[in-house]
Write an enzyme that holds these catalytic residues in place. Structure first.
Site, PDB file in Angstrom:
ATOM      1  N   ASP A 164      -1.200  -5.873   9.699  1.00 27.68           N
ATOM      2  CA  ASP A 164      -2.298  -4.966   9.405  1.00 27.68           C
ATOM      3  C   ASP A 164      -3.448  -5.814   8.880  1.00 27.68           C
ATOM      4  O   ASP A 164      -3.403  -6.302   7.750  1.00 27.68           O
ATOM      5  CB  ASP A 164      -1.849  -3.933   8.363  1.00 27.68           C
ATOM      6  N   LYS A 200     -12.734  -0.205   6.728  1.00 27.45           N
ATOM      7  CA  LYS A 200     -13.005  -1.064   5.573  1.00 27.45           C
ATOM      8  C   LYS A 200     -14.137  -2.057   5.842  1.00 27.45           C
ATOM      9  O   LYS A 200     -15.072  -2.181   5.041  1.00 27.45           O
ATOM     10  CB  LYS A 200     -11.730  -1.824   5.187  1.00 27.45           C
ATOM     11  N   ILE A 208      -6.712  -4.895   8.507  1.00 29.01           N
ATOM     12  CA  ILE A 208      -7.809  -3.949   8.347  1.00 29.01           C
ATOM     13  C   ILE A 208      -8.941  -4.495   7.463  1.00 29.01           C
ATOM     14  O   ILE A 208     -10.093  -4.092   7.592  1.00 29.01           O
ATOM     15  CB  ILE A 208      -7.272  -2.606   7.779  1.00 29.01           C
ATOM     16  N   TYR A 220       0.840  -1.197   0.000  1.00 29.72           N
ATOM     17  CA  TYR A 220       0.000   0.000   0.000  1.00 29.72           C
ATOM     18  C   TYR A 220       0.881   1.254   0.000  1.00 29.72           C
ATOM     19  O   TYR A 220       1.693   1.436   0.918  1.00 29.72           O
ATOM     20  CB  TYR A 220      -0.897  -0.043   1.232  1.00 29.72           C
TER      21      TYR A 220
END
Length: 328
Positions: free
Chosen positions: A231, A271, A233, A146
């Protein structure tokens, strides 16, 4: 007179001049509309889940007491609006911990006392970086990753992100060889590696990391005595197959095999619930010192108590959560 300002104020560390943000600017200046501007720019650089908003809106209408800005909920206004410390509302931490468990199929348990809130995953990532590394130190990050990581993790902390080169021919699989190569390259350059950052499910690939790869990654970081940041998410935004495995599952299956002080999870409601505007980020660390420090640092980016109050009520509704996870 830029020479009178700080290095942070005058450098390009935020990354706003990157191609990633160029797309955002192009959309802002010329947004597509099916009739008014059919030749405009379509925003494809933003992962925003709007598919299940009808379920959320339906719940909000049926539960006006969850908001302190309604006739039904206004009696709680004073209690929620006055000062709160940076630990967060107990009901909020309990509800988030329980939601994280259910998203993971109730295969793991999360201690509400380890839930540390932050201003979105952006704030959570930076807070963890401040806790785990000093300026000049580095985190390994498998490619592709990302683009916002460069901003979130390095701009104000001064740390570095070093790529773990993963090949398209293997579906960008994270291998022990790639990890070792990146680690040795850092050592040869006298760069101290403090951790490995995994994004699972992956942004931008949209894939999940399999159990074997997670185990190998955790074994690698444990042997090197460096931190593993996962992560997660997008953990509820997955299909039934191949499914999602949390790093918490890997650890809890063999807790005596790994040092818990080196394992940290980043989560957010941006998200999975589609609430990026609420800025609800979560740090979950098995390290007591990191938890305590991150909680103190969270005072610079707290989630508003009004948001905590609403989220706590929503995520405590088992029927709603069960339906939302299935439909979403």
């Amino acid at each position: 007179m830029e020479y009178t300002l700080s290095k942070i104020a005058t450098n390009d560390g935020h990354g706003e001049n990157s191609a990633f943000f160029d797309g955002w600017k192009a959309y802002d200046s010329d947004p597509y509309h099916p009739t008014k501007n059919p030749n405009g720019v379509i925003q494809m650089g933003l992962a925003e889940n709007q598919l299940s908003f009808d379920l959320v809106q339906e719940w909000v209408k049926k539960n006006p007491k969850a908001s302190i800005c309604t006739n039904e909920g206004v009696d709680d206004f004073k209690e929620i609006a006055i000062f709160q410390d940076y630990h967060g509302l107990p009901e909020f931490r309990n509800a988030v911990a329980r939601f994280m468990e259910r998203v993971r199929g109730n295969r793991v348990r999360f201690d509400p006392n380890r839930i540390v809130m932050s201003g979105g995953a952006t704030g959570a990532q930076e807070t963890l970086a401040f806790c785990l590394a000093d300026s000049g130190d580095a985190l390994l990050v498998p490619t592709p990753y990302y683009p916002g990581n460069d901003r979130d993790l390095t701009w104000r902390t001064g740390i570095q992100l070093l790529p773990v080169v993963c090949e398209s021919s293997t579906g960008f699989k994270i291998t022990r060889e790639a990890l070792e190569t990146a680690y040795k390259k850092a050592q040869d350059s006298n760069i101290k590696v403090k951790g490995l950052l995994l994004n699972n499910p992956s942004n931008p690939l949209g894939t999940t990391i399999d159990k074997q790869t997670l185990t190998e990654s955790l074994t690698f970081t444990n042997e090197k005595q460096i931190h593993l940041i996962c992560d997660e998410i997008y953990s509820a935004t997955v299909f039934d197959q191949p499914g999602f495995t949390s790093i918490a599952e890997i650890f809890e299956e063999n807790p005596k095999s790994y040092n818990p002080n080196l394992i940290h999870i980043v989560y957010s409601l941006s998200k999975d619930l589609g609430f990026p505007g609420f800025r609800v980020g979560i740090i979950y660390s098995y390290n007591d010192t990191v938890t305590n420090c991150a909680r103190k640092m969270s005072s610079f980016g707290l989630v508003s108590t009004q948001t905590q109050h609403l989220i706590a009520s929503m995520l405590s509704d088992d029927d709603f959560v069960d339906r939302f996870i299935i439909v979403n």
